[in-house]
Design a protein around this motif. Structure first.
Motif, PDB file in Angstrom:
ATOM      1  N   LYS A 188     -41.201  28.776 -47.375  1.00  0.00           N
ATOM      2  CA  LYS A 188     -41.486  30.202 -47.578  1.00  0.00           C
ATOM      3  C   LYS A 188     -41.488  30.568 -49.059  1.00  0.00           C
ATOM      4  CE  LYS A 188     -39.565  31.859 -43.180  1.00  0.00           C
ATOM      5  NZ  LYS A 188     -38.535  32.718 -42.550  1.00  0.00           N
ATOM      6  N   MET A 240     -38.112  42.450 -44.793  1.00  0.00           N
ATOM      7  CA  MET A 240     -39.520  42.797 -45.002  1.00  0.00           C
ATOM      8  C   MET A 240     -40.421  41.935 -44.130  1.00  0.00           C
ATOM      9  SD  MET A 240     -41.685  42.701 -48.570  1.00  0.00           S
ATOM     10  CE  MET A 240     -40.385  43.615 -49.396  1.00  0.00           C
ATOM     11  N   GLU A 241     -40.087  40.655 -44.002  1.00  0.00           N
ATOM     12  CA  GLU A 241     -40.866  39.762 -43.154  1.00  0.00           C
ATOM     13  C   GLU A 241     -40.826  40.221 -41.707  1.00  0.00           C
ATOM     14  OE1 GLU A 241     -40.854  35.000 -41.883  1.00  0.00           O
ATOM     15  OE2 GLU A 241     -39.236  35.875 -43.080  1.00  0.00           O
ATOM     16  N   TRP A 242     -39.648  40.593 -41.227  1.00  0.00           N
ATOM     17  CA  TRP A 242     -39.526  41.050 -39.839  1.00  0.00           C
ATOM     18  C   TRP A 242     -40.302  42.345 -39.620  1.00  0.00           C
ATOM     19  CZ3 TRP A 242     -37.440  45.693 -38.227  1.00  0.00           C
ATOM     20  CH2 TRP A 242     -37.299  45.842 -36.839  1.00  0.00           C
ATOM     21  N   LEU A 243     -40.212  43.279 -40.561  1.00  0.00           N
ATOM     22  CA  LEU A 243     -40.890  44.561 -40.404  1.00  0.00           C
ATOM     23  C   LEU A 243     -42.406  44.393 -40.394  1.00  0.00           C
ATOM     24  CD1 LEU A 243     -40.562  47.613 -40.173  1.00  0.00           C
ATOM     25  CD2 LEU A 243     -40.570  47.743 -42.667  1.00  0.00           C
ATOM     26  N   LEU A 244     -42.938  43.565 -41.307  1.00  0.00           N
ATOM     27  CA  LEU A 244     -44.382  43.328 -41.328  1.00  0.00           C
ATOM     28  C   LEU A 244     -44.851  42.642 -40.057  1.00  0.00           C
ATOM     29  CD1 LEU A 244     -44.896  42.184 -45.032  1.00  0.00           C
ATOM     30  CD2 LEU A 244     -45.530  44.370 -44.013  1.00  0.00           C
ATOM     31  N   PHE A 245     -44.045  41.713 -39.545  1.00  0.00           N
ATOM     32  CA  PHE A 245     -44.422  41.035 -38.307  1.00  0.00           C
ATOM     33  C   PHE A 245     -44.474  42.018 -37.147  1.00  0.00           C
ATOM     34  CE2 PHE A 245     -43.388  38.711 -34.414  1.00  0.00           C
ATOM     35  CZ  PHE A 245     -44.345  37.711 -34.449  1.00  0.00           C
ATOM     36  N   GLU A 246     -43.491  42.912 -37.068  1.00  0.00           N
ATOM     37  CA  GLU A 246     -43.477  43.889 -35.982  1.00  0.00           C
ATOM     38  C   GLU A 246     -44.676  44.829 -36.062  1.00  0.00           C
ATOM     39  OE1 GLU A 246     -41.152  44.599 -33.391  1.00  0.00           O
ATOM     40  OE2 GLU A 246     -40.532  42.530 -33.769  1.00  0.00           O
ATOM     41  N   VAL A 247     -45.029  45.235 -37.284  1.00  0.00           N
ATOM     42  CA  VAL A 247     -46.109  46.206 -37.444  1.00  0.00           C
ATOM     43  C   VAL A 247     -47.479  45.551 -37.290  1.00  0.00           C
ATOM     44  CG1 VAL A 247     -47.192  47.812 -39.066  1.00  0.00           C
ATOM     45  CG2 VAL A 247     -44.700  47.713 -38.886  1.00  0.00           C
ATOM     46  N   LEU A 248     -47.684  44.393 -37.930  1.00  0.00           N
ATOM     47  CA  LEU A 248     -49.014  43.786 -37.981  1.00  0.00           C
ATOM     48  C   LEU A 248     -49.345  42.944 -36.764  1.00  0.00           C
ATOM     49  CD1 LEU A 248     -49.094  42.699 -41.743  1.00  0.00           C
ATOM     50  CD2 LEU A 248     -50.049  44.767 -40.712  1.00  0.00           C
ATOM     51  N   LEU A 253     -44.184  50.131 -34.358  1.00  0.00           N
ATOM     52  CA  LEU A 253     -43.419  50.547 -35.525  1.00  0.00           C
ATOM     53  C   LEU A 253     -42.015  50.907 -35.073  1.00  0.00           C
ATOM     54  CD1 LEU A 253     -43.384  51.146 -38.540  1.00  0.00           C
ATOM     55  CD2 LEU A 253     -44.084  53.480 -38.027  1.00  0.00           C
TER      56      LEU A 253
END
Length: 308
Positions: A188, A240-248, A253
């Motif tokens: 990563k 941040m990785e988890w949040l982007l994965f959930e959103v994208l 959201l």
């Protein structure tokens, strides 16, 4: 930033950019790579049964990035073997780690201060390997951002990306350990560095290369030392990785506060530990209505008991 601070920053950046990697930093890279192989299950037994397979596996750990990036650029994969000095040095370190009498050399590398210093020096070489891959891709494919990122990533983390092939050399087949399925911390952080340096090379990032090298190297070295001293493998950008994965990729959201998001993914001693916020969210998400309260018959029975 004052002029004195700017001058000192330039001096540090130039000094780091002109720092020679051979032999001391390369030695640290070889030691850490071969020690990582030795500590894998079955490596000691393989070294006693087939020293040749053990040596070849060690060379893949040490030069996997050069081999993978060479394949991607249509170059001979045995090109890293043409550097006799590096091969002899890596072979000597391999022999000391696996066959030194009484395991004296390996026990020396297990001392915490020594291991921290060696790992920090290896992180310095990571920056140079990423830059080397990006430069090679830039020379062959002018301003192709995707190719530069891919080759820089391959050269910086090639040992991890070809881990399945290296396992086949040792007679092991574990496809679930594929780095593309579940990336480790080195993979990563190397991908992040490849993206940053490729953007800088394509002039999309308004930062000088020497300054970016200094900031990225300091970040990787400090974070690696923190992880080794605390015994944690927590990725700094995990929230941040988890949040982007959930959103994208999950199409939702989550309605959580920043404090809960930061506490979602913590890694303690190499094992994922789910925090209270994440645990409550999962329980609430999977909870189904109870047979008493969730159905009409259940509500009628509850009302009948209430008025008796």
């Amino acid at each position: 930033m004052s002029l004195v601070e700017m001058l000192s920053l330039d001096e540090l950046s130039d000094g780091l950019a002109n720092l020679p990697m051979f032999p001391y930093f390369e030695i640290a890279h070889y030691v850490v790579s071969v020690v990582a192989l030795r500590e894998q299950p079955g490596a000691i037994g393989l070294s006693r049964i087939s020293p040749l397979a053990c040596w070849f596996s060690s060379m893949l750990h040490c030069f996997g990035g050069a081999v993978l990036s060479g394949l991607m650029l249509a170059e001979p994969p045995i090109a890293p073997l043409s550097n006799s000095d590096n091969i002899l040095l890596a072979t000597f370190i391999w022999y000391l780690i696996f066959y030194c009498p009484m395991d004296m050399f390996y026990n020396f590398t297990r001392v915490v201060p020594v291991r921290v210093v060696l790992s920090a020096m290896k992180e310095v070489t990571r920056t140079w390997k990423i830059l080397g891959g990006i430069t090679e891709a830039q020379d062959k494919y002018q301003d192709n951002l995707l190719v530069m990122i891919a080759v820089g990533w391959a050269k910086g983390a090639g040992g991890s990306l070809i881990s399945n092939f290296e396992q086949l050399v040792r007679g092991i087949w574990r496809p679930e350990t594929n780095e593309l399925i579940k990336m480790s911390y080195p993979t990563k952080i190397t991908l992040l560095g490849a993206v940053l340096f490729a953007l800088e090379e394509a002039e999309y990032l308004p930062v000088e290369k020497n300054h970016l090298m200094l900031f990225y190297t300091l970040f990787t070295v400090i974070n690696k030392c923190r992880m080794m001293l605390t015994g944690s493998s927590y990725f700094p950008f995990a929230p941040m990785e988890w949040l982007l994965f959930e959103v994208l990729f999950m199409g939702r959201l989550p309605n959580f506060t920043l404090r809960q998001i930061c506490g979602f993914i913590m890694v303690d001693n190499g094992r994922a530990r789910v925090t209270r916020a994440n645990k409550d969210w999962r329980e609430n998400r999977h909870n189904c209505p109870s047979p008493v309260r969730g159905t009409r018959r259940g509500r009628d029975e509850a009302d009948g008991k209430k008025y008796k």
